[in-house]
Design an enzyme around this catalytic site. Structure first.
Site, short mmCIF file in Angstrom:
data_model
loop_
_atom_site.label_atom_id
_atom_site.label_comp_id
_atom_site.label_asym_id
_atom_site.label_seq_id
_atom_site.Cartn_x
_atom_site.Cartn_y
_atom_site.Cartn_z
CG HIS A 44 -7.44 21.63 -72.93
ND1 HIS A 44 -7.63 21.80 -71.58
CD2 HIS A 44 -6.14 21.25 -73.07
CE1 HIS A 44 -6.50 21.56 -70.93
NE2 HIS A 44 -5.59 21.22 -71.81
CG ASP A 175 -0.34 22.15 -68.92
OD1 ASP A 175 -1.15 22.72 -68.17
OD2 ASP A 175 -0.68 21.61 -69.98
#
Length: 261
Positions: A44, A175
């Site tokens: 990320h 997630d």
């Protein structure tokens, strides 16, 4: 330097943070104040390979373990992170047994896997380590951490942890919350129930379990639930939080001073 696998085997509770910033000073500060590892985030964050290598150096010099989270479950990415000298690698998006097997093959040398053989890399001390010893100790000491992120992964956890040579399972709560249709609700009772199920499965096969937390309350909750390996917040969040606190404090003080001038 902290040996993650040795700490896993001893059952110690260990904590680190996730790096988004490209600054070795951040690593040095975290190590100085007691963090035991850093997760260098290539999934990320915008960190290139040279930046990753410098962050690994900073961690090793500071005496904490550098772990690299790669962006994909691909052999070149996994082996490159380990060749740079990372103490461990986090492989995201593990959903099936086949995913787990592919990650292990990429991260371990024969007879555990098929990692590309090159003892001239940084991890091999640029060929100054005995190659046979390097391959053996790499297999023993390099931590392979598989990241489970969705409902399908949770449902397949028993098959995933049956793959040999896995050192730890990391459950990504955010997630997982998204895959459950409740993005960001990481304290949801059903989400916690599913995570506890993963913990129980890992405990049965003596595999370390890890997760991400952003508060002391969550840290203590998951310690009590059996989690051993914690990613606490990120460098960017900690900096932003403290900067916000200081900014608000100075703004209030300056306004108070102005009103009495």
């Amino acid at each position: 330097m902290l040996n993650l696998n040795e700490m896993f085997r001893r059952g110690h509770i260990i904590w680190g943070s996730v790096l988004k910033f490209n600054d070795p000073a951040v690593v040095e500060i975290l190590g100085t104040v007691g963090f035991q590892f850093v997760v260098i985030d290539r999934e990320h964050a915008t960190l290139d390979e040279l930046a990753v290598e410098h962050l690994i150096r900073a961690a090793l010099l500071t005496g904490i373990a550098p772990v690299v989270r790669v962006s994909e479950n691909r052999a070149p990415m996994i082996s490159k992170a380990l060749d740079m000298g990372a103490s461990g690698v986090v492989v995201p998006h593990i959903t099936t047994r086949a995913d787990a097997e592919r990650a292990v093959r990429a991260a371990k040398f024969y007879p555990l896997g098929e990692r590309g053989v090159d003892s001239t890399v940084r991890a091999g001390n640029y060929s100054l380590f005995n190659p046979t010893e390097y391959y053996r100790t790499s297999n023993e000491n390099t931590a392979i951490i598989l990241q489970l992120e969705g409902l399908e992964a949770v449902e397949n956890v028993e098959e995933i942890v049956a793959v040999p040579a896995i050192d730890a399972i990391f459950v990504g709560p955010y997630d997982l919350s998204q895959s459950m249709g409740i993005p960001g609700q990481v304290q949801d009772a059903e989400l916690r129930r599913k995570m506890k199920m993963v913990i129980a499965v890992c405990k049965q096969v003596d595999i370390t379990i890890g997760t991400f937390v952003g508060s002391l309350d969550d840290f203590e909750f998951w310690v009590d639930a059996g989690v051993q390996f914690f990613w606490y917040s990120t460098d960017s969040v900690m900096f932003a939080s403290e900067a916000k606190r200081v900014g608000e404090m100075l703004t209030t003080s300056s306004q108070d001073k102005s009103s009495t001038a």
